[in-house]
Motif scaffolding. Structure first.
Motif, PDB file in Angstrom:
ATOM      1  N   GLU A  21       0.654  -1.173   0.026  1.00 40.30           N
ATOM      2  CA  GLU A  21       0.072   0.011   0.114  1.00 40.30           C
ATOM      3  C   GLU A  21       1.009   1.382   0.404  1.00 40.30           C
ATOM      4  N   LYS A  22       1.055   2.974  -0.631  1.00 41.98           N
ATOM      5  CA  LYS A  22       1.355   3.230  -0.435  1.00 41.98           C
ATOM      6  C   LYS A  22       1.089   4.204   0.703  1.00 41.98           C
ATOM      7  N   LYS A  23       2.164   4.882   1.216  1.00 41.14           N
ATOM      8  CA  LYS A  23       1.709   5.695   1.578  1.00 41.14           C
ATOM      9  C   LYS A  23       1.843   7.302   1.483  1.00 41.14           C
ATOM     10  N   THR A  24       1.999   8.210   2.357  1.00 40.25           N
ATOM     11  CA  THR A  24       2.043   9.820   2.301  1.00 40.25           C
ATOM     12  C   THR A  24       3.779  10.035   3.078  1.00 40.25           C
ATOM     13  N   PHE A  25       4.310  10.787   2.965  1.00 40.51           N
ATOM     14  CA  PHE A  25       5.827  10.858   3.355  1.00 40.51           C
ATOM     15  C   PHE A  25       4.458  11.276   4.938  1.00 40.51           C
ATOM     16  N   ALA A  26       4.074  12.135   4.943  1.00 43.11           N
ATOM     17  CA  ALA A  26       3.855  12.445   6.070  1.00 43.11           C
ATOM     18  C   ALA A  26       3.342  11.119   6.998  1.00 43.11           C
ATOM     19  N   GLU A  27       2.696  10.478   6.405  1.00 44.45           N
ATOM     20  CA  GLU A  27       1.989   9.032   7.586  1.00 44.45           C
ATOM     21  C   GLU A  27       3.867   8.158   7.884  1.00 44.45           C
TER      22      GLU A  27
END
Length: 110
Positions: A95-101
């Motif tokens: 799953e793709k995560k954002t940098f903030a996560e």
């Protein structure tokens, strides 16, 4: 039959000027220069035909080493892709995560 099997003959040839060819030609030429120095001859002016011959042989060997290197990497890539096709459960997309996560929240300190 040579160093590369028939299945490797379909690969595109490497460039005439490549890292292996240049490096081995330089090493061979330097070996001829060192041979002149050991025998107390003028370094560059003596045995120019031998210097040219050794540089050419080094270039030839470097070119064929590059061909063998390309074949080896192509074979490894083929084997890896075949394994990935046979075992897709081991290579499921994540799953793709954002940098903030990923990073911790930022609180500026004053």
């Amino acid at each position: 039959m040579g160093l590369i099997p028939d299945e490797g003959k379909c690969l595109p040839p490497p460039g005439i000027v490549n890292k292996n060819s240049v490096w081995l030609a330089w090493v061979s030429w330097f070996g001829a220069i060192m041979h002149n120095g050991i025998n107390h001859r003028p370094l560059v002016k003596s045995g120019v035909h031998r210097q040219f011959l050794l540089a050419t042989v080094g270039w030839f060997i470097g070119y064929h080493l590059k061909k063998y290197e390309n074949y080896t990497y192509a074979r490894l890539d083929r084997d890896m892709n075949t394994y990935m096709e046979l075992h897709p459960e081991a290579f499921e997309p994540k799953e793709k995560k954002t940098f903030a996560e990923i990073v911790e929240p930022f609180y500026p300190v004053r």
